[in-house]
Scaffold this motif. Structure first.
Motif, PDB file in Angstrom:
ATOM      1  N   MET A   1       0.846  -1.198   0.000  1.00 24.80           N
ATOM      2  CA  MET A   1       0.000   0.000   0.000  1.00 24.80           C
ATOM      3  C   MET A   1       0.874   1.238   0.000  1.00 24.80           C
ATOM      4  SD  MET A   1      -3.310  -0.491   2.311  1.00 24.80           S
ATOM      5  CE  MET A   1      -2.723  -1.200   3.823  1.00 24.80           C
ATOM      6  N   GLU A   2       0.318   2.337  -0.439  1.00 25.86           N
ATOM      7  CA  GLU A   2       1.124   3.548  -0.533  1.00 25.86           C
ATOM      8  C   GLU A   2       1.510   4.050   0.845  1.00 25.86           C
ATOM      9  OE1 GLU A   2      -1.522   6.149  -2.495  1.00 25.86           O
ATOM     10  OE2 GLU A   2      -2.250   4.427  -3.619  1.00 25.86           O
TER      11      GLU A   2
ATOM     12  N   TRP B   1       1.451   7.081   2.118  1.00 27.83           N
ATOM     13  CA  TRP B   1       0.594   8.030   2.835  1.00 27.83           C
ATOM     14  C   TRP B   1      -0.562   7.312   3.512  1.00 27.83           C
ATOM     15  CZ3 TRP B   1      -4.548   8.564   2.089  1.00 27.83           C
ATOM     16  CH2 TRP B   1      -5.079   8.086   0.886  1.00 27.83           C
ATOM     17  N   SER B   2      -1.095   6.262   2.833  1.00 34.04           N
ATOM     18  CA  SER B   2      -2.229   5.585   3.464  1.00 34.04           C
ATOM     19  C   SER B   2      -1.782   4.781   4.673  1.00 34.04           C
ATOM     20  CB  SER B   2      -2.965   4.706   2.466  1.00 34.04           C
ATOM     21  OG  SER B   2      -2.088   3.778   1.900  1.00 34.04           O
TER      22      SER B   2
ATOM     23  N   THR C   1      -1.230   7.233   7.433  1.00 29.08           N
ATOM     24  CA  THR C   1      -2.521   7.706   7.958  1.00 29.08           C
ATOM     25  C   THR C   1      -3.107   6.672   8.895  1.00 29.08           C
ATOM     26  OG1 THR C   1      -2.870   8.607   5.755  1.00 29.08           O
ATOM     27  CG2 THR C   1      -4.688   8.780   7.293  1.00 29.08           C
ATOM     28  N   ILE C   2      -3.053   5.397   8.471  1.00 30.88           N
ATOM     29  CA  ILE C   2      -3.588   4.341   9.323  1.00 30.88           C
ATOM     30  C   ILE C   2      -2.838   4.305  10.649  1.00 30.88           C
ATOM     31  CG2 ILE C   2      -3.811   1.857   9.544  1.00 30.88           C
ATOM     32  CD1 ILE C   2      -4.466   1.677   6.678  1.00 30.88           C
TER      33      ILE C   2
ATOM     34  N   LEU D   1      -3.933   7.251  12.791  1.00 38.49           N
ATOM     35  CA  LEU D   1      -5.297   7.047  13.304  1.00 38.49           C
ATOM     36  C   LEU D   1      -5.299   6.022  14.424  1.00 38.49           C
ATOM     37  CD1 LEU D   1      -7.394   7.084  10.047  1.00 38.49           C
ATOM     38  CD2 LEU D   1      -7.491   8.734  11.884  1.00 38.49           C
TER      39      LEU D   1
ATOM     40  N   VAL E   1     -10.099   4.229   5.571  1.00 42.33           N
ATOM     41  CA  VAL E   1      -8.814   4.393   4.887  1.00 42.33           C
ATOM     42  C   VAL E   1      -8.232   3.024   4.557  1.00 42.33           C
ATOM     43  CG1 VAL E   1      -6.441   5.166   5.159  1.00 42.33           C
ATOM     44  CG2 VAL E   1      -8.280   6.621   5.884  1.00 42.33           C
ATOM     45  N   TYR E   2      -8.304   2.111   5.547  1.00 44.01           N
ATOM     46  CA  TYR E   2      -7.744   0.793   5.320  1.00 44.01           C
ATOM     47  C   TYR E   2      -8.456   0.077   4.187  1.00 44.01           C
ATOM     48  CZ  TYR E   2      -6.231  -3.929   5.761  1.00 44.01           C
ATOM     49  OH  TYR E   2      -5.730  -5.159   5.465  1.00 44.01           O
TER      50      TYR E   2
ATOM     51  N   SER F   1      -7.657   1.695   0.708  1.00 42.35           N
ATOM     52  CA  SER F   1      -6.316   1.492   0.165  1.00 42.35           C
ATOM     53  C   SER F   1      -5.985   0.030  -0.062  1.00 42.35           C
ATOM     54  CB  SER F   1      -5.259   2.156   1.040  1.00 42.35           C
ATOM     55  OG  SER F   1      -5.533   1.908   2.374  1.00 42.35           O
ATOM     56  N   SER F   2      -6.472  -0.862   0.793  1.00 42.13           N
ATOM     57  CA  SER F   2      -6.121  -2.262   0.587  1.00 42.13           C
ATOM     58  C   SER F   2      -6.866  -2.846  -0.597  1.00 42.13           C
ATOM     59  CB  SER F   2      -6.383  -3.085   1.841  1.00 42.13           C
ATOM     60  OG  SER F   2      -7.724  -2.983   2.222  1.00 42.13           O
TER      61      SER F   2
ATOM     62  N   LYS G   1      -7.849  -1.173  -3.136  1.00 38.90           N
ATOM     63  CA  LYS G   1      -7.257  -0.576  -4.332  1.00 38.90           C
ATOM     64  C   LYS G   1      -5.976  -1.309  -4.719  1.00 38.90           C
ATOM     65  CE  LYS G   1      -5.709   3.885  -5.729  1.00 38.90           C
ATOM     66  NZ  LYS G   1      -5.379   5.166  -5.194  1.00 38.90           N
ATOM     67  N   SER G   2      -5.140  -1.595  -3.707  1.00 40.69           N
ATOM     68  CA  SER G   2      -3.883  -2.262  -4.038  1.00 40.69           C
ATOM     69  C   SER G   2      -4.130  -3.684  -4.502  1.00 40.69           C
ATOM     70  CB  SER G   2      -2.929  -2.228  -2.847  1.00 40.69           C
ATOM     71  OG  SER G   2      -3.471  -2.978  -1.791  1.00 40.69           O
TER      72      SER G   2
END
Lengths: 507, 308
Positions: A1-2, A4-5, A8-9, A12, B295-296, B299-300, B302-303
């Protein structure tokens, strides 16, 4: 995963853990007449809002210094003033002069917890994230893991969001200082550190490494030209920052003296309560307080402290490097913690945060140290009713470190940065083959011991004859660990010569 | 997938904060779905029957189970083009299924039948007196319906179409659990909701009957049944949205299109669960956890998509 994400996780998750801990109890909850640190912070808001500046540090009829008098430098006072301003907008009863002593309510608790949360979010967390992103020669995964482990460090979370203090502000500023220095922005770094120092005077533990590192840099640049210029600029920056912070108090010498008297309470004695400190541990065997006079105690503690950090500081001045600087932060703060005057157990945080900075270089030792540092605060946490938070955050931290850094595989001499040391010892000792296994077993033994003692402290009542058995055992064991760590970190610094760094680059 | 299921925000806050025992029930449901996917039909049926007797909310998805089992299990083979082969109907299998259902029902309702309390049990389980909408409105069709009704009332009052004395105050939004009459639009009866629900699940059920494509289509039908019942059911709790979200998680990791739908459903579904936690200290927790999960999942998934 990128990146930034993932970051962010991580942030958080860290914020969620902090807020969940803050739902728990705080220091001095429901314990009149003095309550605890929470009441102290509330009282400072009351004092700074209602009284004029010249009365903040003085004992007047409106400001009784015996009831939680201000004993931190001006920036803390300004911060309290700011919080009080907000409090006044929500509910003036919280900070009404005299009548709000011991005020406790759900909404007030929510407000106080929010102030800590916001301070943490604005100052400490960005510093950690930027620091991890700026690490050189590390993969994205390692950067995110470092950020996760640092942000999950239980000690800071439990003290700030549980017991109730604002350490994340001063530690955050110090971290900004380190960050700036790593980018060679020396002036900004010194200003940031001055801000940290003016928030809590305990940051003096970190002042020597900052001083020696910058001085070393000036020497390296040559004292005749650029070096001297840098020195003058740095000195100017420091003086200006101090002047700005202390401006309201500079009208009168007496003001400054009184503030200094409040900041450095020399007449309070060598130690208070049970600290994982040499003096407290020694007093189990010899009652130092009774044997030596207070003046001698002061001189003795200063002498021992300075002697123990002299080698590191000299090395740092002669060979200023960023790595050496970070390690020096650890060892100097640890020396101060172990040998200094009037140390509180929360001061271990000043050592822990620099250790967090080197977690990606020596993950095994860093994790071990951070676990011990949290354990050393156990009596305090139990008193505040934070047992559940302690257990869960410590386990979470341990799992995060084990998963991110595979620490059990990194216990060889090379990984522990002990290669140069072992090379010089090779002539004398020849049992280094089983070294990794020994170290791993020691770690497991230590963790088991800490676990057992935690359970016992929480679940059992101490015997009648030794009512302080558990706190004393916790501090003595922690002290032993800390002494071992002190030796270890000093060894690494002193044997970290240019040769070993060249070897690393070649291989 | 494991993280999406285990750390599902909705499940976390409903079970561990609001306090219910949905976790293990959803576990049972996932287990029964797994058994069906592995073509161990009897075990799947048994697990579902047990589940149904734990919480009757699973009636929402019972049609999917029923049709699927009937179609794929009792008819042991299909024609070449996938349509029903009537000859292959197996009486043995349907008897077995019936036996399982009866056995489980007997075990659970047995004592009450003996005591003659069955009508009382049924009326407790299906409380039609509780009104069309729950105290906290579940975000379904009837909520929109009631909102429109309220709006029309206000308009009507303003323009004097209606007589103010005949209208009870704060009838639906008062937060009480009672039966109400709509003021402007026709009132809705339980039978009406049943018919609406039935009509809305017809398309998916027909697909499942005429062209089953294995466990995948069963899962799709399951999700659709759950959603339809949520939209049109009588006295639906907003927690029922979990019944649609969790199975959809299973589908979302397989196909990108399903992932897109899943993300929309989860985000809105979880947001609709917010009123469950209403005290101020819990506010940052629910916001942080929701952001964390969103967010998780974004993004997951998507990947995952870019990898495949």
């Amino acid at each position: 995963m990128e990146k930034w994400s993932l970051m962010t996780i991580t942030v958080l998750l860290a914020l969620t853990v902090r807020w969940t801990v803050s739902l728990g109890s705080y220091s001095g909850a429901g314990k009149p007449p003095m309550y605890g640190d929470y009441e102290a912070q509330r009282h400072w808001q009351e004092v700074t809002y209602n009284l004029p500046i010249r009365q903040w540090y003085f004992n007047t009829s409106d400001n009784n210094l015996l009831y939680w008098g201000l004993d931190y430098p001006p920036l803390t006072a300004y911060h309290s003033f700011l919080c009080a301003y907000v409090a006044k907008l929500i509910n003036p009863d919280w900070i009404a002069l005299h009548t709000s002593r011991g005020y406790e309510s759900q909404s007030h608790k929510l407000f106080m917890r929010t102030t800590v949360f916001v301070a943490d979010l604005l100052i400490y967390i960005p510093a950690v994230i930027l620091y991890c992103c700026s690490l050189k020669e590390t993969s994205t995964k390692k950067k995110v893991s470092s950020a996760l482990c640092i942000l999950l460090y239980p000690g800071l979370i439990l003290v700030d969001h549980g017991h109730f203090q604002y350490n994340s502000v001063s530690l955050g500023f110090a971290l900004w200082g380190v960050l700036c220095l790593s980018y060679d922005w020396d002036l900004l770094g010194s200003v940031a550190f001055c801000l940290a120092l003016n928030y809590k005077q305990m940051e003096l533990y970190h002042s020597l490494p900052f001083f020696c590192y910058l001085l070393g840099k000036c020497f390296k640049k040559g004292l005749k030209g650029k070096g001297l210029l840098l020195l003058i600029k740095l000195a100017g920056a420091v003086v200006v920052s101090f002047a700005v912070c202390w401006l309201p108090f500079c009208t009168d010498v007496e003001q400054i003296m009184q503030v200094l008297r409040r900041l450095f309470p020399i007449d309070r004695g060598l130690f208070e309560d049970k600290v994982a400190n040499i003096w407290c541990s020694l007093s189990v065997l010899i009652k130092i307080k009774n044997v030596i006079s207070p003046q001698t105690q002061l001189k003795l503690s200063f002498a021992v402290t300075f002697l123990s950090l002299l080698p590191t500081c000299i090395k740092l001045t002669v060979q200023p490097s960023l790595r050496g600087f970070k390690l020096a932060l650890v060892s100097c703060a640890l020396s101060f913690f172990l040998f200094s005057f009037q140390v509180h157990e929360k001061s271990i945080l000043l050592v822990s945060v620099p250790v967090c900075l080197i977690i990606n270089e020596i993950p095994f030792m860093a994790t071990w140290f951070l676990l011990v540092s949290t354990f050393s605060m156990l009596p305090l946490l139990l008193k505040d009713g934070l047992l559940l938070a302690y257990a869960v955050t410590t386990l979470a931290f341990l799992s995060a470190c084990v998963a991110s850094f595979a620490i059990f595989e990194k216990t060889s001499a090379k990984d522990l940065q002990l290669k140069p040391f072992s090379l010089s010892l090779r002539g004398y000792v020849s049992w280094f083959k089983p070294f990794p296994k020994i170290v791993k077993n020691l770690f497991l033994l230590s963790v088991t011991l800490m676990g057992i003692l935690s359970v016992m402290s929480a679940a059992m009542h101490p015997p009648q004859r030794f009512p302080d058995l558990f706190p004393v055992s916790v501090s003595s064991i922690s002290c032993l660990h800390f002494l071992f760590f002190l030796v270890y970190f000093n060894v690494i610094i002193l044997w970290d010569s240019k040769n070993s760094r060249n070897q690393k680059k070649v291989s | 997938l494991a993280v999406l299921l285990l750390w599902n925000f909705g499940l976390l806050i409903v079970d561990h904060i609001h306090f219910q025992y949905n976790g293990f029930l959803f576990g049972l449901m996932l287990l029964s779905v797994a058994r069906l996917c592995q073509r161990r039909y009897l075990e799947g049926a048994l697990l579902f029957a047990v589940l149904l007797h734990f919480k009757h909310i699973y009636l929402y998805v019972a049609p999917a189970y029923g049709i699927y089992l009937l179609r794929s299990y009792c008819f042991t083979a299909s024609n070449a083009d996938g349509s029903v082969k009537w000859r292959s109907f197996s009486f043995l299998r349907i008897t077995l299924l019936g036996l399982i259902v009866c056995l489980v029902s007997a075990l659970s309702l047995g004592p009450f039948i003996v005591l003659g309390q069955l009508p009382q049990v049924i009326s407790r389980l299906f409380p039609f007196k509780r009104g069309l909408c729950h105290a906290y409105w579940a975000p379904n069709f009837w909520a929109l319906y009631s909102a429109v009704d309220k709006a029309l009332t206000v308009v009507g009052l303003k323009y004097n179409f209606l007589d103010p004395t005949k209208i009870p105050k704060a009838s639906m939004t008062g937060g009480l659990v009672q039966e109400f009459q709509h003021t402007v639009l026709p009132s809705v009866t339980p039978l009406a909701t049943l018919i609406c629900t039935f009509i809305s699940i017809l398309p998916s059920v027909f697909c499942l009957w005429f062209k089953p494509q294995g466990p995948r289509s069963f899962l799709q039908c399951l999700v659709l049944c759950a959603l339809s019942s949520f939209m049109f059911g009588w006295h639906v709790h907003e927690k029922a949205i979990l019944l649609a979200i969790l199975p959809l998680s299973l589908l979302s990791v397989q196909r990108a299109k399903d992932a897109g739908i899943y993300l929309i459903l989860t985000t809105t579904g979880h947001f609709s669960l917010f009123p469950l936690l209403f005290t101020a200290p819990e506010l940052p927790i629910k916001i942080l956890l929701m952001l964390l999960f969103s967010v998780y999942s974004f993004s997951s998934l998507k990947s995952l998509e870019t990898v495949s």
